[in-house]
Design a protein around this motif. Sequence first.
Motif, PDB file in Angstrom:
ATOM      1  N   GLY A   1       8.935  -1.450   9.334  1.00 31.25           N
ATOM      2  CA  GLY A   1       8.279  -1.011   7.992  1.00 31.25           C
ATOM      3  C   GLY A   1       6.806  -1.500   8.086  1.00 31.25           C
ATOM      4  O   GLY A   1       6.276  -1.734   6.911  1.00 31.25           O
ATOM      5  N   VAL A   2       6.118  -1.109   9.146  1.00 33.85           N
ATOM      6  CA  VAL A   2       4.581  -1.563   9.260  1.00 33.85           C
ATOM      7  C   VAL A   2       3.853  -0.472  10.065  1.00 33.85           C
ATOM      8  O   VAL A   2       4.365   0.244  10.736  1.00 33.85           O
ATOM      9  CB  VAL A   2       4.228  -3.067  10.011  1.00 33.85           C
ATOM     10  N   TYR A   3       2.644  -0.538   9.604  1.00 36.61           N
ATOM     11  CA  TYR A   3       1.711   0.508  10.332  1.00 36.61           C
ATOM     12  C   TYR A   3       1.005  -0.305  11.533  1.00 36.61           C
ATOM     13  O   TYR A   3       0.382  -1.569  11.211  1.00 36.61           O
ATOM     14  CB  TYR A   3       0.419   1.110   9.514  1.00 36.61           C
TER      15      TYR A   3
ATOM     16  N   ARG B   1      -0.266  -3.660   9.149  1.00 36.39           N
ATOM     17  CA  ARG B   1      -0.238  -3.608   7.830  1.00 36.39           C
ATOM     18  C   ARG B   1       0.901  -3.097   7.201  1.00 36.39           C
ATOM     19  O   ARG B   1       1.620  -2.072   7.627  1.00 36.39           O
ATOM     20  CB  ARG B   1      -1.245  -2.451   7.234  1.00 36.39           C
ATOM     21  N   THR B   2       1.452  -4.023   6.172  1.00 40.64           N
ATOM     22  CA  THR B   2       2.797  -3.499   5.486  1.00 40.64           C
ATOM     23  C   THR B   2       2.199  -1.993   4.772  1.00 40.64           C
ATOM     24  O   THR B   2       1.022  -1.688   4.546  1.00 40.64           O
ATOM     25  CB  THR B   2       2.956  -4.617   4.440  1.00 40.64           C
ATOM     26  N   THR B   3       3.049  -1.410   4.141  1.00 37.40           N
ATOM     27  CA  THR B   3       2.919  -0.444   3.311  1.00 37.40           C
ATOM     28  C   THR B   3       1.804  -0.450   2.054  1.00 37.40           C
ATOM     29  O   THR B   3       0.860   0.162   2.112  1.00 37.40           O
ATOM     30  CB  THR B   3       4.119   0.307   2.898  1.00 37.40           C
TER      31      THR B   3
ATOM     32  N   LEU C   1      -0.366   8.065   5.031  1.00 34.73           N
ATOM     33  CA  LEU C   1       0.866   7.281   5.082  1.00 34.73           C
ATOM     34  C   LEU C   1       2.056   8.158   5.748  1.00 34.73           C
ATOM     35  O   LEU C   1       1.695   9.086   6.155  1.00 34.73           O
ATOM     36  CB  LEU C   1       1.262   7.062   3.534  1.00 34.73           C
ATOM     37  N   ASP C   2       2.903   7.499   6.057  1.00 29.80           N
ATOM     38  CA  ASP C   2       4.279   8.109   6.876  1.00 29.80           C
ATOM     39  C   ASP C   2       4.649   9.229   6.149  1.00 29.80           C
ATOM     40  O   ASP C   2       4.760   9.439   5.084  1.00 29.80           O
ATOM     41  CB  ASP C   2       5.153   7.110   7.194  1.00 29.80           C
ATOM     42  N   GLU C   3       5.336  10.000   7.186  1.00 26.45           N
ATOM     43  CA  GLU C   3       5.550  11.612   6.705  1.00 26.45           C
ATOM     44  C   GLU C   3       7.153  11.282   5.602  1.00 26.45           C
ATOM     45  O   GLU C   3       7.270  12.436   5.309  1.00 26.45           O
ATOM     46  CB  GLU C   3       5.721  12.193   7.896  1.00 26.45           C
TER      47      GLU C   3
ATOM     48  N   TYR D   1       2.680   8.017  -1.136  1.00 25.01           N
ATOM     49  CA  TYR D   1       1.570   8.998  -1.310  1.00 25.01           C
ATOM     50  C   TYR D   1       1.252   9.140  -2.946  1.00 25.01           C
ATOM     51  O   TYR D   1       0.004   9.297  -3.076  1.00 25.01           O
ATOM     52  CB  TYR D   1       2.263  10.324  -0.959  1.00 25.01           C
ATOM     53  N   ALA D   2       2.327   9.087  -3.797  1.00 25.43           N
ATOM     54  CA  ALA D   2       1.926   9.153  -5.050  1.00 25.43           C
ATOM     55  C   ALA D   2       1.229   7.901  -5.607  1.00 25.43           C
ATOM     56  O   ALA D   2       0.254   8.328  -6.381  1.00 25.43           O
ATOM     57  CB  ALA D   2       3.263   9.256  -5.837  1.00 25.43           C
ATOM     58  N   THR D   3       1.651   6.671  -5.412  1.00 24.30           N
ATOM     59  CA  THR D   3       0.789   5.716  -5.575  1.00 24.30           C
ATOM     60  C   THR D   3      -0.685   5.725  -5.162  1.00 24.30           C
ATOM     61  O   THR D   3      -1.580   5.562  -6.153  1.00 24.30           O
ATOM     62  CB  THR D   3       1.359   4.393  -5.027  1.00 24.30           C
TER      63      THR D   3
END
Length: 399
Positions: A242-244, A251-253, A276-278, A284-286
């Motif tokens: 759950g990280v980039y 980085r966390t989301t 952000l992830d697909e 994305y909305a945030t």
Amino acid sequence: LVSDVRLRRVLDSRGNPTVEADVLTESGGFGRAAAPSGASTGEYEAVELPPGEAIANAREDAIPRLVGQVYAGNQREVDAALNAADGTDDFSGIGANSAVAISMAAAKAGADVLGAPLFQHLGGAFRGENFPVPLGNVVGGGEHAADATHIQEFLAAPVGAPNVADAVFANAAVHEAVADLLDERGVPCGKGDEGAWAPSIDDAEAFEIVEEATELVEDEVGFEVGFGLDVAAAELYDADEGVYRYGDDERTTDEQIEYIAELVDEYDLVYVEDPLDEDDYESYATLTDRVGHRTLVCGDDLFVTNTERLSTGIELGAGNSILIKPNQIGTLTDAFDAVELAVRNGYDPVISHRSGETEDTTIAHLAVATDAPFIKTGAVGGERTAKLNELIRIADDAL
Ligand code: PGA
Ligand code: ZN
């Protein structure tokens, strides 16, 4: 009526084989187009088959439904025949590469029959007044170059250009200015798949250099030249953790959202693609809530030119822009429908090349035909300049 469809393997810009289609009509019309190919492909894209397989399957299933059956100029009929021949919902039957090559070649044959330029056939008599701003890849890495930046693309965006030719030349000037700045810093580098410089520097240094290069060119040309990004974050995302991942950094989301929002502020980014992830519409909305009023938040791997995925995004407020790549969905009809749905809902369409390209210029016409505010098709390199120069010719009424 379509009288013949010929398919062959030709080279793309990476030196890989791809599908080229010729469509001929009984009235003497002719159109030729080739499929591009991605490297950082989205998980939900239509399926590209090995070219030999795509050609064999299309010969068996699609060509009999086209020859003597449909008019090249009736794009919806051509594309419906391709879908019927394929029989799947992701073009895994005949291959999206065969489908898109035939779809685009038919459009060109239809235009040829009419004696009209392709953008006019696709867009109607009143199209061709507005021109898209070209987004030009000047520094990049990710899946497009080894040992370069983590962010896939740093894109010059000459948003203040008075015309398309000035915009195209401004992007080339930024590309050159970047080379000079890298040289001054003693950073050797080659180019990535889309012709962008692919230096072995960290992302922070790339931001410095691209900012300086765009400012230098802005001073020179006297209009606004900003820049944007294609993060291609799905390639950085480690779903298990759950990280980039940016090399050794992660980085966390939430941190990723914060990071992108800060970049937008600090560099006045005009464009951010796939931050952000697909699979993460919510984030994305945030992010769109936070920065969508001042920058384009564009979904490429998120939407894959697919109206169903775009509808989900619209419902949730994910993004405010969609990347349009005809080969992600397989036909021009579906690409047009995605543009229309986007525009009706206030999303800006950005017409795009792929990292693997040919000399084909269809997307330049598609951008003009749909009145798209942006086109992303590189800054330099023959397969990129083919599209950029075609835009200059369209603007010059020289087709
Ligand atoms: P691709 O890259 O063609 O390799 O997918 C382009 C992009 O991600 O926009
Ligand atoms: Zn992308």
